[in-house]
Structures are given as C-alpha cells and as structure tokens.
Write a protein that holds these residues in place. Structure first.
Motif, short mmCIF file in Angstrom:
data_model
loop_
_atom_site.label_atom_id
_atom_site.label_comp_id
_atom_site.label_asym_id
_atom_site.label_seq_id
_atom_site.Cartn_x
_atom_site.Cartn_y
_atom_site.Cartn_z
N ALA A 91 0.85 -1.20 0.00
CA ALA A 91 0.00 0.00 0.00
C ALA A 91 0.89 1.24 0.00
CB ALA A 91 -0.90 0.00 1.23
N SER A 92 0.37 2.34 -0.57
CA SER A 92 1.11 3.60 -0.55
C SER A 92 0.17 4.73 -0.12
CB SER A 92 1.73 3.92 -1.92
OG SER A 92 0.74 4.00 -2.92
N LEU A 93 0.62 5.48 0.88
CA LEU A 93 -0.14 6.61 1.42
C LEU A 93 0.80 7.81 1.45
CD1 LEU A 93 -1.09 3.83 2.95
CD2 LEU A 93 -2.41 5.40 4.36
N HIS A 94 0.41 8.90 0.79
CA HIS A 94 1.29 10.05 0.64
C HIS A 94 0.87 11.24 1.50
CE1 HIS A 94 2.83 8.61 -3.57
NE2 HIS A 94 3.22 7.85 -2.58
N ARG A 95 1.84 12.05 1.82
CA ARG A 95 1.57 13.27 2.59
C ARG A 95 0.83 14.29 1.72
NH1 ARG A 95 6.94 12.88 3.00
NH2 ARG A 95 7.25 15.04 2.36
N GLY A 96 0.39 15.39 2.34
CA GLY A 96 -0.36 16.41 1.63
C GLY A 96 0.54 17.38 0.89
N THR A 97 -0.11 18.40 0.33
CA THR A 97 0.60 19.50 -0.32
C THR A 97 0.14 20.82 0.30
OG1 THR A 97 -1.10 19.82 -2.03
CG2 THR A 97 0.67 18.25 -2.51
N VAL A 98 0.97 21.85 0.13
CA VAL A 98 0.63 23.16 0.70
C VAL A 98 -0.67 23.68 0.10
CG1 VAL A 98 1.35 25.57 0.84
CG2 VAL A 98 3.01 23.74 1.25
N THR A 99 -0.85 23.50 -1.20
CA THR A 99 -2.06 24.03 -1.85
C THR A 99 -3.31 23.23 -1.47
OG1 THR A 99 -1.56 22.67 -3.80
CG2 THR A 99 -0.78 24.95 -3.81
N GLY A 100 -3.13 22.03 -0.94
CA GLY A 100 -4.27 21.21 -0.56
C GLY A 100 -4.54 21.17 0.92
N GLY A 101 -3.93 22.08 1.67
CA GLY A 101 -4.15 22.12 3.12
C GLY A 101 -3.03 21.52 3.93
N GLY A 102 -2.06 20.90 3.27
CA GLY A 102 -0.86 20.45 3.97
C GLY A 102 -0.92 19.09 4.62
N LYS A 103 -2.05 18.39 4.51
CA LYS A 103 -2.10 17.10 5.18
C LYS A 103 -3.05 16.12 4.48
CE LYS A 103 -3.32 19.08 8.98
NZ LYS A 103 -3.69 19.35 10.39
N THR A 104 -2.67 14.87 4.54
CA THR A 104 -3.53 13.75 4.18
C THR A 104 -3.98 13.11 5.48
OG1 THR A 104 -2.27 13.35 2.15
CG2 THR A 104 -3.64 11.55 2.95
N VAL A 105 -5.27 12.78 5.59
CA VAL A 105 -5.81 12.29 6.85
C VAL A 105 -6.55 10.97 6.64
CG1 VAL A 105 -7.33 12.79 8.81
CG2 VAL A 105 -6.06 14.65 7.71
N VAL A 106 -6.20 9.98 7.43
CA VAL A 106 -6.88 8.68 7.43
C VAL A 106 -7.41 8.45 8.84
CG1 VAL A 106 -6.60 6.18 7.14
CG2 VAL A 106 -5.37 7.77 5.63
N GLY A 107 -8.68 8.08 8.95
CA GLY A 107 -9.33 7.95 10.26
C GLY A 107 -9.00 6.66 10.97
N ASN A 108 -10.01 6.04 11.58
CA ASN A 108 -9.85 4.86 12.42
C ASN A 108 -10.54 3.64 11.82
OD1 ASN A 108 -8.76 6.67 14.42
ND2 ASN A 108 -10.84 7.14 15.06
N ASP A 109 -10.04 2.47 12.19
CA ASP A 109 -10.72 1.20 11.90
C ASP A 109 -10.88 0.92 10.40
OD1 ASP A 109 -11.32 0.57 14.76
OD2 ASP A 109 -12.56 2.37 14.58
N ASN A 110 -9.92 1.33 9.61
CA ASN A 110 -9.99 1.11 8.17
C ASN A 110 -9.19 -0.13 7.77
OD1 ASN A 110 -11.43 3.63 7.45
ND2 ASN A 110 -9.58 4.59 8.26
N LEU A 111 -9.67 -0.81 6.72
CA LEU A 111 -8.93 -1.93 6.13
C LEU A 111 -8.48 -1.48 4.74
CD1 LEU A 111 -7.87 -4.79 5.84
CD2 LEU A 111 -10.20 -5.53 5.20
#
Length: 264
Positions: A91-111
């Motif tokens: 799996a690949s999960l990337h960080r955010g960008t400045v123009t997009g708010g600066g963050k990628t967010v993943v919650g709880n209890d996900n598969l």
C-alpha cells in the motif's frame, strides 16, 4: 519495544515503548507512532507522519512518502493516521501539499488492502474498506464505512459518500452519493440501488433503510423531475431522518456533480 536489529530508525522518530518494528523496516524523519502499533519487515515510513494506536502496517507498504504532485517543492507537509487501521502489503499513502491544506488524513478502523493508493490531501473517514489495487487520486474525500472494490480508480477532487459501495473495476469521475451501490467503467457507471445489505450489517433499522430507499426512488428514479425539484420533494416528504438529510446535503454541496444515472 521490540525492534529488529536490522531496522533503520531515524533519531527524529518517536515510537511508543510498545511499538514493534520488523526486519529491514525504515522509519525516517519526524515520525510518531503510538502504542500497540506493529510495523512489519521492509515497510518504509517517512515523516512528517503521525500514526495512532494499534495500527498494523504490513511488509513493503510505503507510508508518508512525498506527494506525486509537480507543484510539490519539499515543504514539510503531513500524513495523519488514526487508530486500529490495517495497512496491507505494498500500500502507498502520501503526505499532503501546501495548496491542498498540507495534510492527508486517514481515520480509524480502516482496512486498506494490498497495493491500494491514497494520494496527497485525501481525507478518508472511519470504517472504510479499500480492496486490492483501489486508487484514490489527490484531494478525494471518502466518507465513513464506504467500501471501494478492487481495481477502482477515483478521479481527483471527487467525493465518496458514507456507507456507499463501489463495485470492482469501476472508474469514478463524479461524486458518489451516500448509501448507494455503484458499478461500471468510467463514463458508464450506474447506481443500482441503495446499499441495503451494508446498512443492515451496520445496524441501521428497517424504518431508516425504508426512508433512505424512498428518498433514493424520488431522487434517482424520477426522470421527469429536475434534480433540484427531486431534492425538494425528498426533503418535504421524508422527515425525521438525518440520513436522508445527509443525502440531500451531499447533492447540494457537490462541486464536481453527482452520479445520478441508474442501472436499467
């Protein structure tokens, strides 16, 4: 703390004493990992990244990598992951960008199954299932308890409503309403009905499911009605149901447009 001697961990990283790290795993930069999380061998985690409690990150997953955005110039953006998530192999999960708010967010209890991709600036809710090779592009929002089938591709800035179900091999370029089932290739995706089985499994009452189904029929199966009129009728005729309110609001807030075509 159980750390294999071959693991490489940056001095900037902060790991709870109960975290385990497998062989040849790499943790670099400002990474914080909370209690009970397990990092398998060969996983790569790059900061700034925050990982909550009791997460499982499998071998060869890449977590917190640079966003795949040509405008990205090395700014210290973030990836934030909640608790009790299972992130499987490759799996690949990337960080955010400045123009997009600066963050990628993943919650709880996900598969999050093997080979899934969560791009920069995405917001993934709680209880989401992403099947093998499902891909969401930048700025996508996925509501709570949505299920995204295998090999699904979702266009940037699209939204996936809560408790929806997207069948495998679907191409999604518009918003997907909450509570529905959708399948099909790009430009031919069809909504077949509400996600009754998923709603029952999540504990929704028969009365609530019936109200959602009534709203669905008004909004999606009334070809003689303009969308704005169908939404008004749904609001007027179905009262005391927050789920129907959420469905109507989802349409009203859409910027890309919402899939409304249904299966014949």
């Amino acid at each position: 703390m159980t750390i294999h001697p071959t693991a490489v961990i940056d001095k900037k990283a902060e790991l709870d004493s109960s975290v385990s790290v497998g062989p040849y795993a790499i943790i670099e930069g400002k990474v914080r990992i909370d209690a009970g999380s397990r990092i398998a061998g060969h996983a790569v985690i790059t900061g700034p990244t925050y990982i909550g409690k009791n997460n499982s990150i499998s071998s060869f997953a890449t977590v917190g990598g640079d966003p795949q955005d040509l405008k990205y110039a090395g700014e210290p953006t973030e990836l934030i992951i909640g608790d009790n998530n299972r992130i499987r192999e490759y799996a690949s999960l990337h960080r955010g960008t400045v123009t997009g708010g600066g963050k990628t967010v993943v919650g709880n209890d996900n598969l999050l199954m093997s080979y899934i991709h969560i791009a920069h600036d995405c917001k993934v809710g709680n209880g989401v299932i992403m099947s093998n090779v499902a891909t969401i592009a930048g700025h996508v929002e996925v509501g709570d308890c949505a299920t995204i089938g295998g090999l699904v591709a979702i266009h940037q800035f699209a939204r996936v409503g809560k408790y929806s179900y997207i069948g495998g091999l679907s191409g999604i370029n518009l918003d997907i309403p909450p509570f529905v089932i959708i399948t099909g290739t790009r430009n031919r995706s069809r909504i077949s009905g509400i996600n009754k089985v998923g709603l029952k499994r999540r504990g929704f009452s028969r009365e609530t499911i019936a109200k959602i189904d009534t709203a669905f029929r008004i909004i999606f199966r009334s070809p003689d009605l303009l969308l704005k009129d169908a939404l008004e009728i749904a609001k007027r005729e179905i009262t005391d149901c927050s789920e129907v309110d959420d469905m109507v609001k989802f349409f009203e807030e859409s910027e890309r447009g919402v899939v409304r075509r249904t299966a014949e």
